[in-house]
Design an enzyme around this catalytic site. Sequence first.
Site, PDB file in Angstrom:
ATOM      1  N   SER A 206       0.829  -1.192   0.000  1.00  0.00           N
ATOM      2  CA  SER A 206       0.000   0.000   0.000  1.00  0.00           C
ATOM      3  C   SER A 206       0.870   1.252   0.000  1.00  0.00           C
ATOM      4  CB  SER A 206      -0.979  -0.043   1.166  1.00  0.00           C
ATOM      5  OG  SER A 206      -2.103   0.768   0.897  1.00  0.00           O
ATOM      6  N   ASP A 312      -9.294  -5.550  -4.846  1.00  0.00           N
ATOM      7  CA  ASP A 312      -8.863  -4.497  -3.925  1.00  0.00           C
ATOM      8  C   ASP A 312      -9.687  -3.239  -4.201  1.00  0.00           C
ATOM      9  OD1 ASP A 312      -7.551  -2.605  -2.373  1.00  0.00           O
ATOM     10  OD2 ASP A 312      -5.546  -3.329  -2.890  1.00  0.00           O
ATOM     11  N   HIS A 343      -7.402  -6.046  -0.243  1.00  0.00           N
ATOM     12  CA  HIS A 343      -6.164  -5.343   0.107  1.00  0.00           C
ATOM     13  C   HIS A 343      -5.365  -6.202   1.107  1.00  0.00           C
ATOM     14  CE1 HIS A 343      -4.064  -1.533  -0.191  1.00  0.00           C
ATOM     15  NE2 HIS A 343      -3.995  -1.387   1.109  1.00  0.00           N
TER      16      HIS A 343
END
Length: 662
Positions: A206, A312, A343
């Site tokens: 991320s 995601d 995610h």
Amino acid sequence: MPTRAQRLRSRYRSLVVAAVAALMAVLLSPAGAQGAGPREARSAKSEPVYSYADAVRESVWVDTGLDGDGDGRNDRVAADIVRPREPARQGRKIPVIMDASPYYSCCGRGNESQLKTYDSDGRPVGFPLHYDNYFVPRGYAFVAVDLAGTNRSDGCVDVGGRSDVQSAKAVIDWLNGRARAYTTRTGHERAAAGWSNGRTGMIGKSWDGTIANGVAATGVQGLRTIVPISAISSWYDYYFAQGAPLYASGPDWLSGYVDSPEALGRCAAVQQRLADGAPRNGDWTALWSERDYVKDARKVRASVFAVHGMQDLNVRTKHLGQWWDALAKQGVERKLWLSQTGHVDPFDFRRAEWVDTLHRWFDHYLLGYDNGIDREPMADIERHPDQWSTDRVWPPRTTRPTTLRPGPGTEPGVGTLTLRPARPGATETFTDDPALGETEWAADLDRTTAAKAGFRTAPLAADLRLSGSSTVTVTATPTTSTAHLSAVLVDLGPDTIRDYGASGEGITTLADRSCWGASTPGDSACYRNTAARTTTVDRTVISRGWADLGTYAAPGKGRPLTPGRPVTLTLDLAATDHVVPAGHRLALIVAGTDRDLIDPPDSTPTLTLDLSRTTAKLPLVGGTGAFVRATAGSAAAAAEVSGPRGVTAHLPARRVPGAGRS
């Protein structure tokens, strides 16, 4: 004078030392790896020959050359280091694995939200994630960098901008002798990186992986590879989808979320600049240009091993698709894993294979091992929970953009999807309903509903595979001056998939643990195991995209619509790789606001689609011919979609890129 026996013992000891040294050279040195034969090279790996317990643990503060907080001094970012003690004693220099993150003190890393820990003198003790435990005994250093404004660093978080990127780039420069570092945050004693050979690999999920993308896009020397996991490639596309706003917040809120308590008091001006530079009208500004790494893909020198969840909904696969395509144009060495998760880190959905693959990847690009990983299939794709396929290149070479066309059906809003263009004058009409989203639209595909227009193929006679990024071009006439659009691709048919909408986004965390490397009392290598969390569904959303219809004339600039006047807009859909099985149907939905995924417009528009000027361009493996074969003849009739058999309702709309769960 030594006796004959003593001389023999001494000679024996010398031979043993020489043999051990030779073995170490084969195991750990690039020269040894490159000199191995094909069979030996493919199996060669660095081995855990160094002591993790005795490793050097230290902190340095690297001068970034910036003064982001405006206090008249260059910002220094904290880099916590753990490295094996023995190589320096042997006169050997070692490579670095780096994770630069804003989350080391505020939010944690990994599935167990681990934070950095320190002893009473401020020396690092605990490093989140398994990278240090696993790789330090194998001859790597691990460096965990606090982005400016976080944990023990100076400066301010600027959410993917120059300060964020320079926080990590400056450390690479220091590792290569091009920047200064100090033993304390405010002192003058210099710290040297004489133990490092400068070769660096960046990794992270991320926001952390986003920084890896951003640093690679600077072309910095010494960065040999990056492993971005669920990473952002352009921050505009995190907050907006072609002008349609997401998440009801901007980068100023996110900066405040991760800034250290100390930084909050000095970074108000930075947060104000973020707010001013990112207006919620969706216009492209200079702030977004600074945070667009895709445009600088030509500068990337590092290899890229990208990992992303196809479901995601935090960092959507549009980020992966546009970054991947830009890197491909530049001939960058690439590898890819695409999972069915949301995610989620691959350590939590394919642990053993991930650790092994990452090990060989770093051995090749940082230690120089010719272990064959660069000649293996480029892409691993999760087809069903825990079932994977591979592709030599991705997308496959036979993938061709194929234009499908929606047409009217026997009922309003329930149309066809074929190669044939609709007759002139054919239309479908829907009214935006912000209370609904892709879940409800897909469940109602076989029924007339006011909030969407749906178009379906007949049941397929053969499998049909989409691989890459799609676009949907619509010509729509609005009744109001503002309107948002959604385009969604759906596989209509029963399946068992990862429940990406539930807590865990496709995984369940178990009570038992497995260990991946060496441990100390302050830093365990053991992590809770996980398993796939699955659900049985009647339909699966393959891809989605959104846009503000007011950006029809200029992608970066919205404008008021004229009620009653048609406009044409192309929506970019997220990258995917999905096989629609024989017997299933492929569907396209066009609708308004997608609840929880984009914000609604200021009005409640009704939109009329001109079907003769509306198309879907899909990346089909085998191209038009594959679609003709898949839709030719007859297939078993497909059951109508009905009932709630979809994934769990989506998570709350306001998300943070990678905080807590990594």
